[in-house]
Write an enzyme that holds these catalytic residues in place. Structure first.
Site, PDB file in Angstrom:
ATOM      1  N   HIS A 171       7.445   4.473  12.555  1.00 33.20           N
ATOM      2  CA  HIS A 171       7.770   5.567  10.932  1.00 33.20           C
ATOM      3  C   HIS A 171       6.462   5.901  10.886  1.00 33.20           C
ATOM      4  O   HIS A 171       6.637   6.581   9.783  1.00 33.20           O
ATOM      5  CB  HIS A 171       8.161   4.269  10.219  1.00 33.20           C
ATOM      6  CG  HIS A 171       7.622   3.158   9.394  1.00 33.20           C
ATOM      7  ND1 HIS A 171       6.440   3.541   8.067  1.00 33.20           N
ATOM      8  CD2 HIS A 171       7.859   1.549   9.852  1.00 33.20           C
ATOM      9  CE1 HIS A 171       5.604   2.739   7.788  1.00 33.20           C
ATOM     10  NE2 HIS A 171       5.973   1.416   9.078  1.00 33.20           N
ATOM     11  N   GLU A 177      -1.291  -8.705  -1.531  1.00 31.72           N
ATOM     12  CA  GLU A 177      -1.637  -8.702   0.024  1.00 31.72           C
ATOM     13  C   GLU A 177      -2.932  -7.792  -0.527  1.00 31.72           C
ATOM     14  O   GLU A 177      -2.781  -6.067   0.647  1.00 31.72           O
ATOM     15  CB  GLU A 177      -0.656  -7.651   0.550  1.00 31.72           C
ATOM     16  CG  GLU A 177      -0.733  -7.561   2.220  1.00 31.72           C
ATOM     17  CD  GLU A 177       0.734  -6.563   3.376  1.00 31.72           C
ATOM     18  OE1 GLU A 177       0.091  -5.308   3.069  1.00 31.72           O
ATOM     19  OE2 GLU A 177       1.132  -7.212   3.502  1.00 31.72           O
ATOM     20  N   GLU A 203      -1.565   5.412   3.495  1.00 33.68           N
ATOM     21  CA  GLU A 203      -2.037   3.943   2.957  1.00 33.68           C
ATOM     22  C   GLU A 203      -3.188   3.962   2.520  1.00 33.68           C
ATOM     23  O   GLU A 203      -3.584   2.924   1.883  1.00 33.68           O
ATOM     24  CB  GLU A 203      -0.927   2.638   4.170  1.00 33.68           C
ATOM     25  CG  GLU A 203       0.176   3.186   3.530  1.00 33.68           C
ATOM     26  CD  GLU A 203       0.655   3.884   4.944  1.00 33.68           C
ATOM     27  OE1 GLU A 203      -0.267   4.657   5.287  1.00 33.68           O
ATOM     28  OE2 GLU A 203       1.762   4.456   4.837  1.00 33.68           O
ATOM     29  N   ARG A 261       3.277   8.277   9.205  1.00 29.89           N
ATOM     30  CA  ARG A 261       2.957  10.000   8.891  1.00 29.89           C
ATOM     31  C   ARG A 261       2.476  10.332   9.960  1.00 29.89           C
ATOM     32  O   ARG A 261       1.960  11.562  10.747  1.00 29.89           O
ATOM     33  CB  ARG A 261       2.809   9.575   7.797  1.00 29.89           C
ATOM     34  CG  ARG A 261       3.353   9.960   6.598  1.00 29.89           C
ATOM     35  CD  ARG A 261       2.980  10.405   5.124  1.00 29.89           C
ATOM     36  NE  ARG A 261       4.562  10.705   4.394  1.00 29.89           N
ATOM     37  CZ  ARG A 261       5.441  10.929   3.858  1.00 29.89           C
ATOM     38  NH1 ARG A 261       5.550   9.298   3.542  1.00 29.89           N
ATOM     39  NH2 ARG A 261       6.390  11.195   2.864  1.00 29.89           N
ATOM     40  N   ASP A 310       0.744  -1.454  -0.383  1.00 36.54           N
ATOM     41  CA  ASP A 310      -0.255  -0.129  -0.039  1.00 36.54           C
ATOM     42  C   ASP A 310       1.239   1.101   0.189  1.00 36.54           C
ATOM     43  O   ASP A 310      -0.146   2.602   0.532  1.00 36.54           O
ATOM     44  CB  ASP A 310      -0.984   0.637   0.608  1.00 36.54           C
ATOM     45  CG  ASP A 310      -0.371  -0.125   2.594  1.00 36.54           C
ATOM     46  OD1 ASP A 310       1.138  -0.134   2.359  1.00 36.54           O
ATOM     47  OD2 ASP A 310      -0.525  -0.424   3.582  1.00 36.54           O
ATOM     48  N   HIS A 344      14.188   4.313  12.416  1.00 37.99           N
ATOM     49  CA  HIS A 344      13.437   4.836  10.851  1.00 37.99           C
ATOM     50  C   HIS A 344      14.236   5.934  10.452  1.00 37.99           C
ATOM     51  O   HIS A 344      14.628   6.483  11.415  1.00 37.99           O
ATOM     52  CB  HIS A 344      12.109   4.821  10.637  1.00 37.99           C
ATOM     53  CG  HIS A 344      11.763   4.737   9.145  1.00 37.99           C
ATOM     54  ND1 HIS A 344      11.786   5.880   7.836  1.00 37.99           N
ATOM     55  CD2 HIS A 344      11.179   3.251   8.277  1.00 37.99           C
ATOM     56  CE1 HIS A 344      11.415   5.238   6.824  1.00 37.99           C
ATOM     57  NE2 HIS A 344      11.093   3.938   7.088  1.00 37.99           N
TER      58      HIS A 344
HETATM   59  C1  UD1 Z   1       7.008   4.076   3.113  1.00 40.62           C
HETATM   60  C2  UD1 Z   1       6.006   4.302   2.611  1.00 40.62           C
HETATM   61  C3  UD1 Z   1       5.483   3.448   3.875  1.00 40.62           C
HETATM   62  C4  UD1 Z   1       5.792   2.166   4.503  1.00 40.62           C
HETATM   63  C5  UD1 Z   1       6.751   2.400   4.926  1.00 40.62           C
HETATM   64  C6  UD1 Z   1       7.000   0.964   5.228  1.00 40.62           C
HETATM   65  C7  UD1 Z   1       4.310   5.579   1.541  1.00 40.62           C
HETATM   66  C8  UD1 Z   1       3.487   7.285   1.073  1.00 40.62           C
HETATM   67  N1  UD1 Z   1       4.716   5.444   2.598  1.00 40.62           N
HETATM   68  O1  UD1 Z   1       6.690   5.100   4.591  1.00 40.62           O
HETATM   69  O2  UD1 Z   1       3.686   3.223   3.051  1.00 40.62           O
HETATM   70  O3  UD1 Z   1       5.109   1.926   5.863  1.00 40.62           O
HETATM   71  O4  UD1 Z   1       7.563   3.136   3.465  1.00 40.62           O
HETATM   72  O5  UD1 Z   1       8.953   1.506   5.828  1.00 40.62           O
HETATM   73  O6  UD1 Z   1       4.265   5.091   0.635  1.00 40.62           O
HETATM   74  N2  UD1 Z   1      14.716   7.809   4.326  1.00 40.62           N
HETATM   75  C9  UD1 Z   1      16.062   7.270   3.729  1.00 40.62           C
HETATM   76  N3  UD1 Z   1      16.245   6.211   3.565  1.00 40.62           N
HETATM   77  C10 UD1 Z   1      15.961   5.239   3.155  1.00 40.62           C
HETATM   78  C11 UD1 Z   1      14.781   4.957   3.246  1.00 40.62           C
HETATM   79  C12 UD1 Z   1      13.657   6.112   3.450  1.00 40.62           C
HETATM   80  O7  UD1 Z   1      17.146   8.295   4.059  1.00 40.62           O
HETATM   81  O8  UD1 Z   1      16.364   3.899   2.665  1.00 40.62           O
HETATM   82  C13 UD1 Z   1      14.685   8.724   3.797  1.00 40.62           C
HETATM   83  C14 UD1 Z   1      13.946   9.641   3.523  1.00 40.62           C
HETATM   84  O9  UD1 Z   1      14.257  11.146   3.577  1.00 40.62           O
HETATM   85  C15 UD1 Z   1      12.728   9.788   2.303  1.00 40.62           C
HETATM   86  C16 UD1 Z   1      12.087   9.808   3.903  1.00 40.62           C
HETATM   87  O10 UD1 Z   1      12.835   8.543   4.667  1.00 40.62           O
HETATM   88  O11 UD1 Z   1      12.367  11.264   1.888  1.00 40.62           O
HETATM   89  C17 UD1 Z   1      10.782   9.206   3.333  1.00 40.62           C
HETATM   90  O12 UD1 Z   1      10.414   8.285   3.105  1.00 40.62           O
HETATM   91  P1  UD1 Z   1       9.099   7.982   2.494  1.00 40.62           P
HETATM   92  O13 UD1 Z   1       9.214   6.437   1.654  1.00 40.62           O
HETATM   93  O14 UD1 Z   1       8.689   8.886   1.526  1.00 40.62           O
HETATM   94  O15 UD1 Z   1       8.286   7.320   3.526  1.00 40.62           O
HETATM   95  P2  UD1 Z   1       8.442   6.471   4.945  1.00 40.62           P
HETATM   96  O16 UD1 Z   1       7.786   7.149   6.225  1.00 40.62           O
HETATM   97  O17 UD1 Z   1       9.713   6.147   4.673  1.00 40.62           O
HETATM   98  N1  UDP Z   2      12.933  -4.704   9.089  1.00 39.18           N
HETATM   99  C1  UDP Z   2      13.482  -4.692   9.223  1.00 39.18           C
HETATM  100  N2  UDP Z   2      14.751  -3.464  10.156  1.00 39.18           N
HETATM  101  C2  UDP Z   2      13.926  -2.857  11.006  1.00 39.18           C
HETATM  102  C3  UDP Z   2      12.633  -2.709  11.143  1.00 39.18           C
HETATM  103  C4  UDP Z   2      11.626  -3.822  10.327  1.00 39.18           C
HETATM  104  O1  UDP Z   2      14.341  -5.421   8.835  1.00 39.18           O
HETATM  105  O2  UDP Z   2      15.556  -2.319  11.155  1.00 39.18           O
HETATM  106  C5  UDP Z   2      11.844  -5.839   8.753  1.00 39.18           C
HETATM  107  C6  UDP Z   2      10.661  -5.757   9.879  1.00 39.18           C
HETATM  108  O3  UDP Z   2      11.177  -7.136   9.898  1.00 39.18           O
HETATM  109  C7  UDP Z   2       9.373  -5.969   8.306  1.00 39.18           C
HETATM  110  C8  UDP Z   2       9.413  -4.917   7.808  1.00 39.18           C
HETATM  111  O4  UDP Z   2      10.690  -4.617   8.021  1.00 39.18           O
HETATM  112  O5  UDP Z   2       9.702  -7.594   7.683  1.00 39.18           O
HETATM  113  C9  UDP Z   2       8.899  -3.928   8.380  1.00 39.18           C
HETATM  114  O6  UDP Z   2       8.790  -2.714   7.396  1.00 39.18           O
HETATM  115  P1  UDP Z   2       8.690  -1.307   7.977  1.00 39.18           P
HETATM  116  O7  UDP Z   2       7.675  -1.484   9.084  1.00 39.18           O
HETATM  117  O8  UDP Z   2       8.870  -0.175   7.462  1.00 39.18           O
HETATM  118  O9  UDP Z   2       6.954  -0.296   6.879  1.00 39.18           O
HETATM  119  P2  UDP Z   2       5.393  -1.699   7.380  1.00 39.18           P
HETATM  120  O10 UDP Z   2       5.363  -2.561   6.966  1.00 39.18           O
HETATM  121  O11 UDP Z   2       4.905  -0.538   8.457  1.00 39.18           O
HETATM  122  O12 UDP Z   2       4.387  -1.338   5.942  1.00 39.18           O
END
Ligand code: UD1
Ligand code: UDP
Length: 394
Positions: A207, A121, A135, A209, A99, A240
């Site tokens: 993590h 999913e 999401e 929003r 999502d 995160h």
């Molecule tokens: C995103 C997804 C969320 C999902 C989550 C899993 C959207 C809008 N959000 O949230 O649904 O549950 O991933 O973790 O699709 N960043 C880094 N390095 C990385 C990843 C992220 O620096 O490897 C930082 C960057 O500043 C980036 C910010 O995190 O801009 C946000 O990343 P983004 O994918 O927009 O949102 P998440 O909160 O990670």
């Molecule tokens: N996870 C990981 N390292 C971490 C934290 C989480 O590999 O430090 C894994 C966790 O086991 C799970 C997935 O990341 O499989 C969940 O990701 P996240 O919480 O970022 O996203 P969501 O599931 O909420 O979309």
């Protein structure tokens, strides 16, 4: 002329990598499938480590991520890059999981290009458009556009049926996260964090929003209170990288000797941390699915969940983000061994480790126009005999 079907698997974030890896691996073993792996790299470092761990070679990398990206600009960049690449690759099928904004835009662009979309999913709902944000909207869009809906649970299937999705397009497969978890959890992995085996470990992740701002600060205050109250407790919190989370967490929890803040752990060590944990506090979707299968109680730092199955089984509790409530609920599990044991049961409402095989079987039968997928009952339908016919044979 080749009869092989070209399947484009799109992944954007860490959980998509974890949940798509077993599907990609299974598809690559199929002689009828030509698989292209595309990453949008909506996440960069978090996704790269997962793909490396599972040995997934990326064919096309859109390299989308920007620091602290906003939703509109992320969506705009994803649509432009996905559209150009779908036009060039012209796959027979687009497949994506979950999502995120990557998934929503992949479904939309596939629709514009008249390419059938398979949603892994599918069917998760809170029925609140604003939570989780964005999401719930993302999965509504993907669900409206998909040709194949691979649902993890009976509850998810019923959500789609209520939305008028034709049940011939819904396939009960379980969640692929359990395929990955079972493959990983059967080995021991080095954690490389100096944890004290005589203390009880609370593992924390956050993590979402909706939890930016006051909620994440309240979560951190609750963690600090708990560690101060219980000298035999320590906390491991892989933070995160989203700056909206990491800045608050490091400011409130950065200086406590029994709170270990670290960068996100690679998947295998994170599974190891779950195995070692006494209790898990999280707002993650994937962790709500994994921890029950490992027998670990979870307090969910949200007021709703699209994953009610483990809550109904009594092994996950929704506690929200009020600091007092979090401390109360965690203290109950730290003080009362009967309450703890009631939640520390190994149950796996989200799958049996065969979801990827079922998904591949549906695609094979559908794309090769063979006899329709065999429909038998299985553990996935426990208590729901009326839904047994939807389960795909692994
Ligand atoms: C995103 C997804 C969320 C999902 C989550 C899993 C959207 C809008 N959000 O949230 O649904 O549950 O991933 O973790 O699709 N960043 C880094 N390095 C990385 C990843 C992220 O620096 O490897 C930082 C960057 O500043 C980036 C910010 O995190 O801009 C946000 O990343 P983004 O994918 O927009 O949102 P998440 O909160 O990670
Ligand atoms: N996870 C990981 N390292 C971490 C934290 C989480 O590999 O430090 C894994 C966790 O086991 C799970 C997935 O990341 O499989 C969940 O990701 P996240 O919480 O970022 O996203 P969501 O599931 O909420 O979309």
């Amino acid at each position: 002329m080749s009869v092989r079907k070209h399947i484009l698997c799109i992944v954007g974030t860490r959980p998509e990598g974890i949940k798509m890896a077993p599907v990609i691996k299974a598809l690559k073993c199929e002689p009828w499938a030509r698989v292209t792996v595309m990453t949008t790299a909506q996440h960069r470092a978090l996704l790269d480590q997962v793909l490396k761990l599972f040995g997934i070679k990326v064919d096309v990398d859109l390299n989308i991520m920007r620091a602290n990206q906003g939703l509109s600009e992320l969506t705009e960049r994803l649509i432009a890059a996905l559209d150009a690449n779908l036009a060039e690759l012209s796959p027979d099928v687009v497949l994506a999981q979950g999502d995120t904004t990557t998934v929503m835009t992949a479904a939309l662009v596939a629709f514009y290009r008249h390419i059938p979309f398979g949603h892994i999913e599918a069917g998760l709902r809170t029925h609140d458009l604003h939570s989780p944000f964005p999401e719930e909207m993302n999965r509504l869009v993907a669900g409206r556009l998909a040709k194949w809906h691979f649902v993890p649970t009976v509850n998810a299937m019923e959500n789609l049926l209520r939305e008028g999705i034709d049940d011939a397009h819904i396939h009960l497969t379980g969640n692929t996260v359990i395929d990955t978890l079972l493959d990983t959890a059967c080995s021991d992995w080095p954690l490389n964090i100096p944890l004290n085996p005589n203390r009880r470990l609370i593992l924390v992740t956050a993590h979402r929003r909706e939890n930016f701002g006051a909620p994440i600060r309240a979560i951190c205050r609750a963690i600090r209170t708990l560690v101060n109250r219980y000298p035999d407790v320590e906390v491991l919190y892989p933070v995160h990288p989203n700056p909206n989370i990491s800045t608050a967490v490091r400011a409130i929890l950065g200086d406590h000797p029994r709170i270990y803040l670290c960068d996100p752990l690679d998947y295998a060590p994170f599974v190891e941390a779950q195995k070692r944990a006494y209790l898990i506090l999280t707002d993650s979707g994937g962790v709500q699915e994994e921890a029950p299968a490992l027998g670990k109680p979870v307090l969910v730092l949200r007021s709703e969940t699209e994953r009610p199955e483990a809550v109904e089984a009594g092994v996950v509790r929704l506690v929200g983000t009020d600091a007092v409530r979090i401390v109360e609920e965690a203290s109950r599990l730290l003080d009362d061994s009967t309450a703890y044991r009631a939640m520390a049961r190994g149950v796996s409402p989200y799958g049996d480790g065969q979801a990827s095989r079922r998904i591949v079987s549906v695609l094979r039968n559908s794309l090769l126009r063979e006899t329709s997928a065999s429909r038998i009952g299985s553990v996935l339908t426990d208590g729901h005999p009326a839904r047994r016919e939807h389960v795909v044979q692994a």
